[in-house]
Write a protein that holds these residues in place. Sequence first.
Motif, PDB file in Angstrom:
ATOM      1  N   GLN A 186    -101.026 -58.348  38.179  1.00  0.00           N
ATOM      2  CA  GLN A 186    -100.405 -57.255  38.933  1.00  0.00           C
ATOM      3  C   GLN A 186    -100.917 -55.924  38.390  1.00  0.00           C
ATOM      4  N   PHE A 187    -101.500 -55.139  39.271  1.00  0.00           N
ATOM      5  CA  PHE A 187    -101.966 -53.809  38.892  1.00  0.00           C
ATOM      6  C   PHE A 187    -100.825 -52.814  39.064  1.00  0.00           C
ATOM      7  N   GLN A 188    -100.666 -51.937  38.066  1.00  0.00           N
ATOM      8  CA  GLN A 188     -99.583 -50.962  38.078  1.00  0.00           C
ATOM      9  C   GLN A 188    -100.142 -49.552  38.191  1.00  0.00           C
ATOM     10  N   ASN A 189     -99.301 -48.656  38.616  1.00  0.00           N
ATOM     11  CA  ASN A 189     -99.671 -47.240  38.678  1.00  0.00           C
ATOM     12  C   ASN A 189     -99.954 -46.740  37.259  1.00  0.00           C
ATOM     13  N   PHE A 190    -101.133 -46.220  37.054  1.00  0.00           N
ATOM     14  CA  PHE A 190    -101.556 -45.799  35.712  1.00  0.00           C
ATOM     15  C   PHE A 190    -100.591 -44.768  35.133  1.00  0.00           C
ATOM     16  N   ASP A 191    -100.231 -43.771  35.904  1.00  0.00           N
ATOM     17  CA  ASP A 191     -99.359 -42.708  35.406  1.00  0.00           C
ATOM     18  C   ASP A 191     -97.976 -43.242  35.052  1.00  0.00           C
ATOM     19  N   ALA A 192     -97.483 -44.189  35.839  1.00  0.00           N
ATOM     20  CA  ALA A 192     -96.164 -44.759  35.557  1.00  0.00           C
ATOM     21  C   ALA A 192     -96.175 -45.542  34.247  1.00  0.00           C
ATOM     22  N   ILE A 193     -97.253 -46.287  33.999  1.00  0.00           N
ATOM     23  CA  ILE A 193     -97.357 -47.046  32.746  1.00  0.00           C
ATOM     24  C   ILE A 193     -97.439 -46.097  31.556  1.00  0.00           C
ATOM     25  N   VAL A 194     -98.204 -45.032  31.689  1.00  0.00           N
ATOM     26  CA  VAL A 194     -98.320 -44.053  30.599  1.00  0.00           C
ATOM     27  C   VAL A 194     -96.953 -43.436  30.305  1.00  0.00           C
ATOM     28  N   ASN A 195     -96.246 -43.044  31.336  1.00  0.00           N
ATOM     29  CA  ASN A 195     -94.907 -42.461  31.127  1.00  0.00           C
ATOM     30  C   ASN A 195     -93.959 -43.463  30.486  1.00  0.00           C
ATOM     31  N   SER A 196     -94.106 -44.738  30.865  1.00  0.00           N
ATOM     32  CA  SER A 196     -93.251 -45.766  30.296  1.00  0.00           C
ATOM     33  C   SER A 196     -93.463 -45.891  28.790  1.00  0.00           C
ATOM     34  N   TYR A 197     -94.712 -45.947  28.359  1.00  0.00           N
ATOM     35  CA  TYR A 197     -94.985 -46.078  26.920  1.00  0.00           C
ATOM     36  C   TYR A 197     -94.660 -44.792  26.167  1.00  0.00           C
ATOM     37  N   ARG A 198     -94.813 -43.656  26.812  1.00  0.00           N
ATOM     38  CA  ARG A 198     -94.427 -42.392  26.163  1.00  0.00           C
ATOM     39  C   ARG A 198     -92.938 -42.380  25.843  1.00  0.00           C
ATOM     40  N   SER A 199     -92.150 -42.966  26.719  1.00  0.00           N
ATOM     41  CA  SER A 199     -90.705 -42.981  26.499  1.00  0.00           C
ATOM     42  C   SER A 199     -90.278 -44.105  25.554  1.00  0.00           C
ATOM     43  N   LEU A 200     -91.075 -45.191  25.485  1.00  0.00           N
ATOM     44  CA  LEU A 200     -90.685 -46.343  24.673  1.00  0.00           C
ATOM     45  C   LEU A 200     -91.068 -46.193  23.205  1.00  0.00           C
ATOM     46  N   ILE A 201     -92.196 -45.531  22.935  1.00  0.00           N
ATOM     47  CA  ILE A 201     -92.646 -45.432  21.550  1.00  0.00           C
ATOM     48  C   ILE A 201     -91.788 -44.432  20.795  1.00  0.00           C
ATOM     49  N   SER A 202     -91.438 -44.794  19.577  1.00  0.00           N
ATOM     50  CA  SER A 202     -90.642 -43.909  18.731  1.00  0.00           C
ATOM     51  C   SER A 202     -91.448 -43.562  17.486  1.00  0.00           C
TER      52      SER A 202
END
Length: 819
Positions: free
Chosen positions: A222-238
């Motif tokens: 499944q291919f995902q929206n690149f920007d959405a994935i980047v935002n997801s990891y930006r919010s998940l990483i601490s």
Amino acid sequence: MRDGQEINEAQSSFDFKAFIFKVLSYWKLFVFCVGLGLLAAYMVNVRKKNIYGLESLITIENEQNPFFTSNTSISFNWGGVTGKVETVLTSLKTRNHNEKVVDSLQYYMQYLKKGKYHMNDIYKSAPFYLDIDKNAYQMLFKPIGFRLLNSSEYEIFFDDDEFSRVSVQRYSDRNRTSMDVVDGTFPKKFKIGEPVTLPYLNFTLNLRDGASVSEESEYYVQFQNFDAIVNSYRSLISVRPISKGSSVLRLGLIGTNKSKIVDFLNATTEILRKTELERKNLYATKTIEFINDQLETVGDSLKNVETELNDFRAKNKIFDIDRESTELTTKLQEFDFRKNQEESKLNYLRSMESYLRTKTDYTNIAAPSSVGIIESNIMSSVQRITEMSIERKSLEYTTREGSIRFKDIDRRIDAEKKVLLETIENTKNTIQSQVNSVNRDIARLEAQVSRLPEDQQKLLKIQRKYNLSEETYNVFQAKKGEAAVVKAANVSDINVIDEAKDIGIGLIGPNKSLNYLVAILVGTIIPLVYIFLMVFFDNNIHGPQDIERLTSIPILGAVGRSRGGRNLVVYERPKSAISESFRSLRSSLQFIYKKQNVEGSKTVLITSSVSGEGKTFCSINIATVFALTDKKTVLIGLDLRKPKIFGDFNIENKLGAVNYLIGDQTINDIVQHTHIPNLDLIVSGPVPPNPSELLMSERMDLLIEELKKEYDYIVLDTPPIGLVTDAIELVQYVDATIYVVRQDYTKKGMLGHINEKYKKGELENLSIVLNAYKHSAKYGYGYGYGYGYGYGYGAYSNGYHEDEKNVSLISRIKKALKM
């Protein structure tokens, strides 16, 4: 007043004992709710994906270049840990940094496999991988099915074949659009290793090393929206320091696949190392570029002068100069080199001054030491301005323009720039003075040169130019080599202390034990709240304790709940517990009579607050229990508004007390014998329009007097005292008054009215009988009476309707009242 306060307090207070008993009695509800909660928790636990959390540790140090010493002529390796931690903390959360990490790992492409409840991310566990064409479009969001047929062929399918338009993205420039599906007939077969070129799918499928092909296995990508994935990891990483002020940072990430978490944490650290090293080398890179520009200019000049020198020697046949000329040449060469150095410094400072006044990006400044400027104020100011400019560029990825942070850093840059410009101006003046001094020395030596022969003067002039260019070229060449060595030896300030690694731990969710605990708590709390509200808003009387707390009226006794359909409990079931209760009441009443010295006929009035409390039930059985002791007893139904006692004795309600009170019948006419020995009955008779007036008439006095002559006991069944005042008017005829309270039915507030009457003396010799009593009774019993009073002149029953006979009866009643 005190009784009223007690009732209000009792109504507002919480009955803890009743609450506890209610909880125990509703154990099935608790079992059901807890069981339902545990089932829900189980369904959540088995359906929810496991969540893992892993960490890595990095440290930020000021790594000194091993090739930089106090003897190094070029310096751009300054700095410290101060400010770097904040820069790294900011960088790791920036979009730019996370875009590099996501792109390097291709996390916008998910490898999935169907599980029992959801799609599982299998990452590198898939037996194949896709080499995508980033310059072509890929279909987003829709899972693409892959079925490996053999070692050379596979099949693409979709679970939902009905789609005509899809969203696509080109990962090279992140461009998104949508397109129609023209060639959409699936499944389709393709060769492994051969490119798939569809308008919305562009990749090559390759098998992983050592992968085995299973025809039964189906996989999905499944291919995902690149920007959405980047935002997801930006919010998940601490990212946080291990302690306040520490340069050791703890990086953490959560997800559903531990291998992806490990790769992301290690990749983000590696990319950070490279980025920080590039930033650290930026100053050196700009310096080397500056030296290369100078070398190119000086090299061209050196070639030209060398050509000129060779041409002059060949033309004039002069290949050497005499001793005096050699000494002058050596001295002039020293002064020329000094002058050239100082002028290079001046040119650098003028260029820097112009750069600072016209530019806003100060990351491209070459090192002052590259031209020999070692003024500490200038070097430190350039260092600070460069570092703040790099910090500002990092903020551009995470901070909105115009924010306070931008304003603050711009203010600090402007302040430092102002100081640097002032320092440059002062340094220029100092260097210019040195240039003027060198010019005077050169002029003095040139005066001596002018005395030499003309051809030697020309040769000396050309030789001076050549020597100066050669010396300058050699200096810049040495500085370039020195800068290159220092740059190559630079190391990143980011060091990994503990890299991310899957060692079999890290599961942080779902917390199955907590879910089960919450299920038990919720399954317990819901019934508790329900029971609490039930008890809190329950205003019924539930036992003798409530009565004793609400009133000072003595309790005569308690009668159990009758489960039969008839009221003749004492007569029909003489050995029952209820019959024994009425015999106890009989003994209590006899004690009251004896205490009052009542001789001869004895009377008792039975009333209650409202209908349905068992007043008639108690009246019938009290009369019966007296009659069974061979005492002549008469039961009078004086509830003229709603007559009822006749039904249990199978007697009609045609003639009764009403007929006597209006003078229509005699006592002998209205007294009826029952099947119970020694018990006679006077029913109420037809419903009159004015029952209160009849009960207050003189014939009521006469009725009681006549009955006392004939009977040992007279029992009066009266209307509820909480609804009408008829019972109050009859108290004057009796020796004892019984107020019936029904457990789990009578409201606590109803005792306020009877308390007031008792306190005023309107009710004498008053006692309470608790009806339908059950020890530790459960709330919610229904007694079974359920009859209501329809008080009013328009309600008639028992065969009397608005016909001529009833009109005649009413006229006779009015005539009797006028007598």
